[in-house]
Scaffold this active site. Structure first.
Site, PDB file in Angstrom:
ATOM      1  N   ILE A 282     -12.624  -5.761  -0.154  1.00  0.00           N
ATOM      2  CA  ILE A 282     -12.272  -4.377   0.155  1.00  0.00           C
ATOM      3  C   ILE A 282     -11.431  -4.390   1.429  1.00  0.00           C
ATOM      4  CG2 ILE A 282     -13.159  -2.109   0.832  1.00  0.00           C
ATOM      5  CD1 ILE A 282     -15.642  -2.735  -0.880  1.00  0.00           C
TER       6      ILE A 282
ATOM      7  N   THR B  69       0.879  -1.166   0.000  1.00  0.00           N
ATOM      8  CA  THR B  69       0.000   0.000   0.000  1.00  0.00           C
ATOM      9  C   THR B  69       0.909   1.207   0.000  1.00  0.00           C
ATOM     10  OG1 THR B  69      -1.684  -1.169   1.313  1.00  0.00           O
ATOM     11  CG2 THR B  69      -1.807   1.221   1.301  1.00  0.00           C
TER      12      THR B  69
END
Length: 311
Positions: A205, A176
């Protein structure tokens, strides 16, 4: 006036012995470029929100990092990108999930915050909004990198041979990018963007677009997380760090350590965060072997690091 910026490019099993010199230089150069992009905004008197978006866009455009152009593939061999932004002044927030063609998902998250009545949009509806908002779209081949495709094939083979998704392969799973900033007007902001987890289920998600989990900003601090997202969601990690500062009078470093080395590890979650408080103090903790990270704190101390112990 005090300004500060911190960013990350993912966390996981990052060993010096596994990284050749050329690749390490490329990662450090990518971190430096993103740090300069964001800090230049702050030095020019710009807003924290503009700074974090500039830093994250630079990382999204770099195929080395798992966001934007370098996003990983899900089990179906597709990319579903996520992003979020949060402005600490009024705690305005925007996030997106399930994207496949938006060059810079972080800019779409900002557009959701600023141009819609909602906090989160996903999948085809979010991409339709991106087109209406005039954001740059790119074809699938722009986002395809052989490194990510080979990682998918290797992970699918591991799973087919009886491997568990909970068997953390941090170098393959985690990835990320994110940034947090304090500007000269005392405003805090956070932005995060990701391709998610290699071989994730379609429709999964993670914590990035969940406000209060992987992304948070208020009047006290700004936080962006990277790691095993399910645990960051369950811990409400970003909000928990802020709550500890507000209610326990902890420093940003103490609050981050309590969540990253305490709460998350107790639950079984690995990864890290970057955070900055209203005084320009920066924290960069992680509970795995490494985290791509860079910062310039309120005192002007500069950090660009990958491995444990560098800073």
């Amino acid at each position: 006036m005090t300004i500060a910026l911190a960013l990350h490019g993912g966390a996981g099993t990052l060993r010096r012995s596994d990284m050749d010199a050329e690749l390490e230089r490329a990662y450090r150069a990518g971190l430096e470029q993103a740090l300069e992009a964001g800090h230049a905004v702050l030095r020019g008197g710009g807003a924290a929100l503009d700074a974090v978006c500039a830093a994250v866009c630079a990382l999204e455009d770099d195929p080395l990092f798992n966001a934007g152009r370098g996003s990983v593939f899900n089990l179906d061999g597709k990319q579903e990108m996520e992003a979020a932004v949060m402005d600490g002044i009024r705690q305005d927030a925007g996030s997106v999930a399930g994207l496949s063609g938006v060059r810079n998902p972080v800019l779409l998250a900002r557009a959701v915050m600023e141009r819609t009545p909602h906090v989160t949009l996903g999948y085809a509806a979010a991409e339709d909004f991106a087109r209406r908002a005039g954001l740059e779209m790119r074809p699938p081949e722009y986002f395809h990198t052989d490194k990510r495709w080979q990682a998918l094939l290797a992970e699918k083979e591991r799973l087919a041979n009886g491997g568990s998704d909970e068997d953390i392969s941090e170098d393959r799973k985690h990835g990320t990018v994110g940034a947090v900033a304090l500007d000269a007007q005392g405003r805090l902001a956070a932005a995060t963007s990701t391709g998610g987890r290699t071989a994730k289920w379609p429709g999964r998600i993670g914590d990035t677009p969940v406000i209060g989990a992987g992304t948070w900003a208020d009047a006290y601090c700004a936080v962006s997380a990277t790691g095993h997202g399910e645990y960051f969601v369950r811990a409400a990690a970003g909000h928990e760090i802020s709550a500890r500062i507000r209610h326990l009078d902890e420093t940003v470093a103490q609050a981050c350590d309590a969540v990253v080395y305490g709460q998350l590890l107790t639950m079984g979650g690995t990864g890290g965060v970057v955070a900055v408080d209203r005084y320009g103090r920066v924290a960069l903790p992680f509970n795995c072997e490494g985290m791509y990270r860079a910062a310039i704190d309120g005192a002007g101390l500069r950090t660009v690091a990958i491995y444990r112990g560098e800073d």
